[in-house]
Every structure is written in structure tokens, then in C-alpha cells.
Motif scaffolding. Structure first.
Motif, PDB file in Angstrom:
ATOM      1  N   PRO A   1      34.661 -16.911  33.638  1.00  0.00           N
ATOM      2  CA  PRO A   1      33.223 -17.016  33.356  1.00  0.00           C
ATOM      3  C   PRO A   1      32.835 -18.082  32.333  1.00  0.00           C
ATOM      4  O   PRO A   1      31.796 -18.730  32.491  1.00  0.00           O
ATOM      5  CB  PRO A   1      32.865 -15.621  32.847  1.00  0.00           C
ATOM      6  N   ASP A   2      33.636 -18.306  31.292  1.00  0.00           N
ATOM      7  CA  ASP A   2      33.197 -19.166  30.192  1.00  0.00           C
ATOM      8  C   ASP A   2      32.898 -20.602  30.614  1.00  0.00           C
ATOM      9  O   ASP A   2      31.826 -21.130  30.304  1.00  0.00           O
ATOM     10  CB  ASP A   2      34.223 -19.137  29.051  1.00  0.00           C
ATOM     11  N   PRO A   3      33.817 -21.305  31.321  1.00  0.00           N
ATOM     12  CA  PRO A   3      33.478 -22.672  31.736  1.00  0.00           C
ATOM     13  C   PRO A   3      32.327 -22.715  32.736  1.00  0.00           C
ATOM     14  O   PRO A   3      31.553 -23.680  32.750  1.00  0.00           O
ATOM     15  CB  PRO A   3      34.780 -23.196  32.344  1.00  0.00           C
TER      16      PRO A   3
ATOM     17  N   PRO B   1      34.266 -12.608  40.169  1.00  0.00           N
ATOM     18  CA  PRO B   1      35.297 -13.503  40.716  1.00  0.00           C
ATOM     19  C   PRO B   1      34.878 -14.013  42.091  1.00  0.00           C
ATOM     20  O   PRO B   1      34.242 -13.275  42.849  1.00  0.00           O
ATOM     21  CB  PRO B   1      36.526 -12.598  40.803  1.00  0.00           C
ATOM     22  N   PRO B   2      35.153 -15.279  42.426  1.00  0.00           N
ATOM     23  CA  PRO B   2      36.006 -16.234  41.689  1.00  0.00           C
ATOM     24  C   PRO B   2      35.239 -17.090  40.673  1.00  0.00           C
ATOM     25  O   PRO B   2      35.709 -18.158  40.309  1.00  0.00           O
ATOM     26  CB  PRO B   2      36.581 -17.094  42.804  1.00  0.00           C
ATOM     27  N   TYR B   3      34.061 -16.620  40.226  1.00  0.00           N
ATOM     28  CA  TYR B   3      33.240 -17.364  39.266  1.00  0.00           C
ATOM     29  C   TYR B   3      32.891 -18.739  39.816  1.00  0.00           C
ATOM     30  O   TYR B   3      33.314 -19.779  39.331  1.00  0.00           O
ATOM     31  CB  TYR B   3      33.932 -17.440  37.900  1.00  0.00           C
ATOM     32  N   ARG B   4      32.090 -18.651  40.851  1.00  0.00           N
ATOM     33  CA  ARG B   4      31.700 -19.834  41.617  1.00  0.00           C
ATOM     34  C   ARG B   4      30.263 -20.185  41.280  1.00  0.00           C
ATOM     35  O   ARG B   4      29.360 -19.344  41.364  1.00  0.00           O
ATOM     36  CB  ARG B   4      31.828 -19.494  43.099  1.00  0.00           C
ATOM     37  N   LEU B   5      30.018 -21.423  40.901  1.00  0.00           N
ATOM     38  CA  LEU B   5      28.681 -21.891  40.589  1.00  0.00           C
ATOM     39  C   LEU B   5      28.101 -22.601  41.807  1.00  0.00           C
ATOM     40  O   LEU B   5      28.775 -23.419  42.440  1.00  0.00           O
ATOM     41  CB  LEU B   5      28.727 -22.847  39.390  1.00  0.00           C
ATOM     42  N   TYR B   6      26.856 -22.266  42.122  1.00  0.00           N
ATOM     43  CA  TYR B   6      26.158 -22.855  43.266  1.00  0.00           C
ATOM     44  C   TYR B   6      25.163 -23.871  42.710  1.00  0.00           C
ATOM     45  O   TYR B   6      24.181 -23.504  42.056  1.00  0.00           O
ATOM     46  CB  TYR B   6      25.457 -21.769  44.083  1.00  0.00           C
ATOM     47  N   ILE B   7      25.445 -25.130  42.951  1.00  0.00           N
ATOM     48  CA  ILE B   7      24.610 -26.228  42.446  1.00  0.00           C
ATOM     49  C   ILE B   7      23.814 -26.781  43.622  1.00  0.00           C
ATOM     50  O   ILE B   7      24.352 -26.961  44.712  1.00  0.00           O
ATOM     51  CB  ILE B   7      25.492 -27.329  41.821  1.00  0.00           C
ATOM     52  N   GLN B   8      22.545 -27.027  43.398  1.00  0.00           N
ATOM     53  CA  GLN B   8      21.740 -27.525  44.511  1.00  0.00           C
ATOM     54  C   GLN B   8      20.604 -28.417  44.032  1.00  0.00           C
ATOM     55  O   GLN B   8      20.160 -28.340  42.902  1.00  0.00           O
ATOM     56  CB  GLN B   8      21.149 -26.374  45.336  1.00  0.00           C
ATOM     57  N   GLY B   9      20.157 -29.260  44.945  1.00  0.00           N
ATOM     58  CA  GLY B   9      18.943 -30.028  44.733  1.00  0.00           C
ATOM     59  C   GLY B   9      19.114 -31.289  43.910  1.00  0.00           C
ATOM     60  O   GLY B   9      20.225 -31.750  43.624  1.00  0.00           O
TER      61      GLY B   9
END
Length: 421
Positions: A334-336, A391-399
């Protein structure tokens, strides 16, 4: 004087960015050609429908005989090669548009079926799979089934063929983008295969596609190949960051009429719905959508390439086919993930001074961390990122309204996450 936007970044990172720029240049050129193709189609449709200043004049009250609204909906229908459209500021979100579309096609005792597995969190609440909020489909006696995806994230056509023998299934839904799943978004090539399969196995049902994040991401749309009804948001791709709210449905004429009755009331249907002061933004947003969506896609290609260069797990990869404006980056802890998300917030035009804190958001099962320094609240055609703390601590970046903004923000996010103690 030589200017460099990279001057304050670590030298090692500057070198990685230079390498990435050279590597992705041919792919960005392909996206530019796609933008030109889609922009030309939009321009020709505007010319065909003879859009004039008078079409931008808003209506009030009931909104009867709103010429500009009706022409805008004809433009949407034309672009998506469909019969009709419902393009309204009265939709508070694409989730509402999806709910209106589905409820208008289903009756108590019917079954809604998802070919692409269980849908994302907010739609689960509409169905009644989570949250148990009043008015959900379960409460109305509407049943739900889904064929879960194979381990590789592809549709299980063999199992689906068996599941679709249920005569109570009246609507088959496809979710184009990935939501908070770990699968890849479905390209139009794959959606065409799904549509063909459904028409062969169950030609009697209505096919609905949740098209959010997908408009203008390719040169084709699901309605080109037989989708009966699709939904999208006006503060995602189709609004180009200009439209401040609303959503749309596009599809078969009788289904749009039914959705209009569900949104408003039977009798008035889509004939009601004042446009107040929003028409100009809706027209301009749709005209700009091809360009702005292309800018976002180019930004996500850069994001994927740079994060991959940092040794991170990304999906899709920078040279993979793209069908939406979403890029995922997996952090494993989670931290990063929170730090990277925070950096995107710090390099946003609004609220750059705010630190994102994970919190429980209505419609989601887990705490969510979110960065969104956008001009329109919740706009995901503007650069944003979010993800559930699980988990798996996935970031969803968009736009990204401009490629330049995405490039600057992501470069600094990498710097703040991996180059600072």
C-alpha cells in the motif's frame, strides 16, 4: 537558452525519460493518425447536421421542442451508427445511465446476464450483489447471472454457451473497460467476437455494452457491430473535459424510447429534459473528444513505458493495443501506491496542496485512495488515479487533457516514489 522541463528530476530518471521518448515515438504517431480519423468523422457529421449558433440556445422548464438537444442526440446516433440517443445532463453519472438502460429493458422475473464476469462495485450495488440499498434489481425481482472469466482474463465461451440456455435471460451485458478487475480491458476486436457469439447463441436478447472510458479510444464502437444499447459518461471521453456533468445512452430506437420513459415518465419520454446552459459545452466537448481522448491515450502509453522502465508491473504495456484511457500499475504493497497517487495529486492544477487519504467511498467495498485535481469533480478524462486498498495494490491511472500534463505529473510521481528517502 535551452529549456528543459526535466531539469529538477534526478539525472538517472532524465535518462530513462529520454529512452522512453524515443521508444514510444512510433506508437504515438499511430495514435495521432487515429485522432485524425475520428476527428474527421466528427467534423463531417457536424457539417452534415448543419450545426449553427441557434442550436446552442438552451431550453428551460420541461424542455419541449429543444432543437439543439435533438440535433445533438442525432449527432451522437450518427457517430455511433445507431438509431437514436439520449444525451442528458439529467444523468448524474454513467452508472445512472447504465441503471436506466438496464431497468428499462428488464422486468420482474427476468435475468440480467454478464458475459464478462461480475461487474465492478457500483454496478454490483445497482444489481443488489453488494450494499443492499433500496431500489436495486434484486428488490424488484430481477435476477442476475454471470459467466466468470477464464484465468487468462478471456471470456469463457464454452461455459457461456451453456449458461445462456436459460430462457429467463433477457439482457446480455458486456463491460468494455476493466473497472477494478485485474483483467485487461476488452478491445473492439474481442468485443466483435462476443457480439457475434451472442447473436449466434441467443439472437432473441438485447445486448448492452458498458462503454465507459472507451469512446474514441479506437476507430470503431460496439454499436457498429450489433450492440443494441451502450452507455457512457459526458465527463469522461465524450465530454473532453469541457462538459461538467451528464451521461448518454445510444442504440436501437425502441430501447432509447424505453430509456427515455424510465429517465422521465411514460408519455413524455425523451421529449422532456431542459438543457439549461449546457448545450454549448456538450457540442464543443463532443467535437473535441477525439483529440482529448487521444491525448489521454498518449499519456497512458508514456506512463506504461516509464513505469515498466522502473521495473514495475503495468497493464496494458506501452505497445499493447489500447481500447480505453485506463492504465494500471501494480505496487504490491500500500505505501508506494498511496505515495504515487499523492504525487499525481500534487501535480494537478486544482488542490495540488492536498494529500490523498484512503477512505470508504459509497459504492465501493474497500477503502479507496484517489487523486483528482480536476476542474470537474469526478472527471476521469482529466488526469486522475484511484484504486482500492487491497492486494495486489493496483493503481488505476486514467485521463489527461494534454499529453504534456500527464508526462510532467507521471515523471514527478516516479521521482517522488522511487528517488526520495
Amino acid at each position: 537558452m535551452v529549456l528543459s522541463w526535466k531539469a529538477n528530476l534526478p539525472e538517472e530518471l532524465q535518462a530513462k525519460i529520454d529512452k522512453v521518448d524515443k521508444m514510444i515515438a512510433p506508437r504515438l504517431a499511430e495514435i495521432d493518425e487515429q485522432i485524425l480519423h475520428n476527428q474527421q468523422r466528427v467534423l463531417e457529421i457536424f457539417r452534415k447536421h448543419r450545426v449553427g449558433e441557434e442550436d446552442l440556445v438552451p431550453s428551460t422548464g420541461y424542455g419541449y421542442d429543444d432543437i439543439g438537444r435533438d440535433k445533438l442526440e442525432a449527432i451522437y446516433a450518427d457517430y455511433f451508427k445507431a438509431d437514436d440517443a439520449l444525451v442528458r445532463s439529467q444523468f448524474s453519472s454513467a452508472t445512472q445511465a447504465i441503471a436506466v438502460g438496464l431497468f428499462s429493458m428488464l422486468r420482474p422475473g427476468d435475468t440480467l446476464y454478464y458475459l464478462t464476469g461480475t461487474p465492478y462495485d457500483t454496478i454490483q450495488e445497482v444489481i443488489g450483489l453488494a450494499g443492499n440499498k433500496p431500489g436495486n434489481m434484486k428488490e424488484w425481482g430481477i435476477n442476475f447471472k454471470a459467466t466468470e472469466l477464464l484465468e487468462n482474463g478471456e471470456v469463457d465461451f464454452e461455459q457461456a454457451k451453456k449458461d445462456l440456455q436459460d430462457p429467463k435471460i433477457k439482457v446480455i451485458a458486456i463491460q468494455r473497460s476493466l473497472g477494478y478487475a485485474v483483467r485487461a480491458s476488452f478491445t473492439m476486436e474481442k468485443i466483435k467476437k462476443m457480439l457475434k457469439f451472442i447473436k449466434e447463441v441467443r439472437p432473441d436478447v438485447n445486448i448492452f455494452v458498458d462503454n465507459c472510458y472507451g469512446e474514441f479510444s479506437e476507430c470503431e464502437e460496439p454499436t457498429f457491430y450489433g450492440a443494441d444499447l451502450i452507455a457512457g459518461s459526458l465527463f469522461k471521453n465524450a465530454g473532453a473535459g469541457i462538459v461538467k456533468g451528464g451521461a448518454f445512452l445510444v442504440g436501437r430506437k425502441d430501447l432509447i424510447e424505453g430509456a427515455g420513459s424510465r429517465l422521465n415518465v411514460p408519455g413524455a419520454g425523451k421529449g422532456e429534459g431542459a438543457t439549461w446552459g449546457y448545450l454549448r459545452d456538450m457540442y464543443q466537448g463532443f467535437f473535441m473528444a477525439a483529440h482529448t481522448t487521444g491525448q489521454a491515450i498518449k499519456g497512458m502509453i508514456f506512463t506504461a513505458a516509464l513505469c515498466e522502465e522502473m521495473g514495475m508491473n503495468v497493464a496494458p504495456k506501452w505497445n499493447d493495443p489500447r481500447t480505453d484511457i485506463v492504465q494500471t500499475v501494480t505496487f504490491g504493497e500500500p505505501d508506494p501506491m498511496i505515495k504515487f497517487c499523492g504525487a499525481i495529486q500534487h501535480y494537478s492544477p486544482l488542490n495540488s496542496f492536498v494529500d490523498p487519504i484512503p477512505y470508504h467511498q459509497d459504492g465501493y467495498e474497500d477503502d479507496v485512495v484517489m487523486a483528482s485535481g480536476s476542474f470537474t469533480e469526478g472527471s476521469t478524462i482529466e488526469l486522475s488515479s484511484d484504486g482500492p486498498l487491497r492486494p495486489p495494490y493496483r493503481l488505476y491511472i486514467q485521463g489527461g487533457l494534454s499529453y504534456e500534463h500527464v508526462k510532467i505529473a507521471i515523471a514527478h510521481a516516479v521521482a517522488e516514489t522511487f528517488y526520495q528517502d
